[in-house]
Scaffold this motif. Structure first.
Motif, PDB file in Angstrom:
ATOM      1  N   PRO A 128       0.832  -1.206   0.000  1.00  0.00           N
ATOM      2  CA  PRO A 128       0.000   0.000   0.000  1.00  0.00           C
ATOM      3  C   PRO A 128       0.865   1.255   0.000  1.00  0.00           C
ATOM      4  N   VAL A 129       0.287   2.361  -0.394  1.00  0.00           N
ATOM      5  CA  VAL A 129       0.978   3.652  -0.340  1.00  0.00           C
ATOM      6  C   VAL A 129       0.724   4.220   1.056  1.00  0.00           C
ATOM      7  N   LEU A 130       1.766   4.275   1.858  1.00  0.00           N
ATOM      8  CA  LEU A 130       1.660   4.752   3.234  1.00  0.00           C
ATOM      9  C   LEU A 130       2.054   6.222   3.325  1.00  0.00           C
ATOM     10  N   PRO A 131       1.525   6.946   4.304  1.00  0.00           N
ATOM     11  CA  PRO A 131       1.928   8.341   4.477  1.00  0.00           C
ATOM     12  C   PRO A 131       3.438   8.519   4.656  1.00  0.00           C
ATOM     13  N   SER A 132       4.106   7.545   5.265  1.00  0.00           N
ATOM     14  CA  SER A 132       5.564   7.644   5.420  1.00  0.00           C
ATOM     15  C   SER A 132       6.265   7.627   4.061  1.00  0.00           C
ATOM     16  N   LEU A 133       5.755   6.861   3.112  1.00  0.00           N
ATOM     17  CA  LEU A 133       6.297   6.833   1.757  1.00  0.00           C
ATOM     18  C   LEU A 133       6.056   8.161   1.063  1.00  0.00           C
ATOM     19  N   VAL A 134       4.874   8.717   1.233  1.00  0.00           N
ATOM     20  CA  VAL A 134       4.551  10.010   0.618  1.00  0.00           C
ATOM     21  C   VAL A 134       5.453  11.101   1.182  1.00  0.00           C
ATOM     22  N   ALA A 135       5.643  11.116   2.500  1.00  0.00           N
ATOM     23  CA  ALA A 135       6.518  12.116   3.129  1.00  0.00           C
ATOM     24  C   ALA A 135       7.951  11.984   2.620  1.00  0.00           C
ATOM     25  N   SER A 136       8.432  10.765   2.492  1.00  0.00           N
ATOM     26  CA  SER A 136       9.778  10.535   1.968  1.00  0.00           C
ATOM     27  C   SER A 136       9.892  11.022   0.524  1.00  0.00           C
ATOM     28  N   ALA A 137       8.874  10.761  -0.287  1.00  0.00           N
ATOM     29  CA  ALA A 137       8.883  11.212  -1.686  1.00  0.00           C
ATOM     30  C   ALA A 137       8.869  12.730  -1.767  1.00  0.00           C
ATOM     31  N   ILE A 138       8.123  13.393  -0.900  1.00  0.00           N
ATOM     32  CA  ILE A 138       8.101  14.859  -0.888  1.00  0.00           C
ATOM     33  C   ILE A 138       9.487  15.401  -0.567  1.00  0.00           C
ATOM     34  N   ARG A 139      10.127  14.837   0.445  1.00  0.00           N
ATOM     35  CA  ARG A 139      11.478  15.297   0.805  1.00  0.00           C
ATOM     36  C   ARG A 139      12.481  15.057  -0.325  1.00  0.00           C
ATOM     37  N   GLN A 140      12.384  13.899  -0.978  1.00  0.00           N
ATOM     38  CA  GLN A 140      13.285  13.617  -2.107  1.00  0.00           C
ATOM     39  C   GLN A 140      13.018  14.557  -3.274  1.00  0.00           C
ATOM     40  N   GLY A 141      11.752  14.836  -3.540  1.00  0.00           N
ATOM     41  CA  GLY A 141      11.407  15.769  -4.606  1.00  0.00           C
ATOM     42  C   GLY A 141      11.975  17.149  -4.342  1.00  0.00           C
ATOM     43  N   LEU A 142      11.874  17.614  -3.107  1.00  0.00           N
ATOM     44  CA  LEU A 142      12.428  18.920  -2.744  1.00  0.00           C
ATOM     45  C   LEU A 142      13.947  18.936  -2.889  1.00  0.00           C
ATOM     46  N   GLU A 143      14.599  17.843  -2.479  1.00  0.00           N
ATOM     47  CA  GLU A 143      16.056  17.747  -2.610  1.00  0.00           C
ATOM     48  C   GLU A 143      16.496  17.753  -4.068  1.00  0.00           C
ATOM     49  N   ARG A 144      15.667  17.186  -4.948  1.00  0.00           N
ATOM     50  CA  ARG A 144      16.018  17.074  -6.364  1.00  0.00           C
ATOM     51  C   ARG A 144      15.551  18.252  -7.206  1.00  0.00           C
ATOM     52  N   GLY A 145      14.966  19.252  -6.563  1.00  0.00           N
ATOM     53  CA  GLY A 145      14.650  20.462  -7.309  1.00  0.00           C
ATOM     54  C   GLY A 145      13.193  20.813  -7.498  1.00  0.00           C
ATOM     55  N   TRP A 146      12.282  20.058  -6.935  1.00  0.00           N
ATOM     56  CA  TRP A 146      10.869  20.417  -7.039  1.00  0.00           C
ATOM     57  C   TRP A 146      10.628  21.688  -6.245  1.00  0.00           C
ATOM     58  N   GLN A 147       9.984  22.655  -6.861  1.00  0.00           N
ATOM     59  CA  GLN A 147       9.658  23.920  -6.214  1.00  0.00           C
ATOM     60  C   GLN A 147       8.140  24.054  -6.167  1.00  0.00           C
ATOM     61  N   PRO A 148       7.524  23.561  -5.090  1.00  0.00           N
ATOM     62  CA  PRO A 148       6.064  23.507  -5.033  1.00  0.00           C
ATOM     63  C   PRO A 148       5.387  24.868  -4.957  1.00  0.00           C
ATOM     64  N   GLU A 149       6.136  25.918  -4.643  1.00  0.00           N
ATOM     65  CA  GLU A 149       5.538  27.243  -4.519  1.00  0.00           C
ATOM     66  C   GLU A 149       5.538  28.021  -5.834  1.00  0.00           C
ATOM     67  N   ARG A 150       6.152  27.470  -6.853  1.00  0.00           N
ATOM     68  CA  ARG A 150       6.224  28.142  -8.154  1.00  0.00           C
ATOM     69  C   ARG A 150       5.343  27.449  -9.179  1.00  0.00           C
ATOM     70  N   PRO A 151       4.685  28.232 -10.034  1.00  0.00           N
ATOM     71  CA  PRO A 151       3.907  27.608 -11.105  1.00  0.00           C
ATOM     72  C   PRO A 151       4.835  26.945 -12.116  1.00  0.00           C
ATOM     73  N   GLY A 152       4.341  25.945 -12.768  1.00  0.00           N
ATOM     74  CA  GLY A 152       5.151  25.276 -13.777  1.00  0.00           C
ATOM     75  C   GLY A 152       4.652  23.890 -14.093  1.00  0.00           C
ATOM     76  N   SER A 153       5.415  23.207 -14.901  1.00  0.00           N
ATOM     77  CA  SER A 153       5.080  21.846 -15.317  1.00  0.00           C
ATOM     78  C   SER A 153       5.206  20.896 -14.133  1.00  0.00           C
ATOM     79  N   PRO A 154       4.522  19.765 -14.199  1.00  0.00           N
ATOM     80  CA  PRO A 154       4.685  18.762 -13.139  1.00  0.00           C
ATOM     81  C   PRO A 154       6.129  18.277 -13.052  1.00  0.00           C
ATOM     82  N   PHE A 155       6.594  18.078 -11.841  1.00  0.00           N
ATOM     83  CA  PHE A 155       7.933  17.584 -11.577  1.00  0.00           C
ATOM     84  C   PHE A 155       7.853  16.072 -11.422  1.00  0.00           C
TER      85      PHE A 155
END
Length: 104
Positions: free
Chosen positions: A71-98
């Motif tokens: 299953p997709v657990l909240p801990s997996l989602v939190a880890s993915a968010i942190r990895q996305g931020l580390e790899r350059g995802w900027q959730p506060e800016r408009p743009g294409s999906p990362f």
């Protein structure tokens, strides 16, 4: 690209509010386990900003081939968010999906 609020789930990671969503029904290729499970994440308090699309290695739990899938657990989602931020995802800016591929 904005997430549909209906069916999305809230999560707080490092003090920021996000919402995440797994598509309600599998696509044809996901149902046949040809392509893996993916989910989308966006900041809950910022409308119209970049979405994080996370692709996993596992199939969807509701696949049609009865393949075993975790299953997709909240801990997996939190880890993915942190990895996305580390790899350059900027959730506060408009743009294409990362795209974040965790299937490797």
């Amino acid at each position: 690209m904005a997430l549909n609020k209906r069916g999305s789930r809230p999560i707080v990671v490092d003090g920021n509010r996000y919402c995440w969503l797994v598509r309600r029904k599998p696509t044809y290729s996901q149902g046949l386990t040809w392509s893996p499970l993916s989910f989308a994440v966006e900041r809950a308090d910022l409308a119209g900003c970049a979405t994080l699309v996370v692709r996993l290695a596992s199939p969807r739990p509701d696949n049609w081939m009865n393949a075993v899938a975790p299953p997709v657990l909240p801990s997996l989602v939190a880890s993915a968010i942190r990895q996305g931020l580390e790899r350059g995802w900027q959730p506060e800016r408009p743009g294409s999906p990362f795209m974040l591929d965790l299937g490797r």
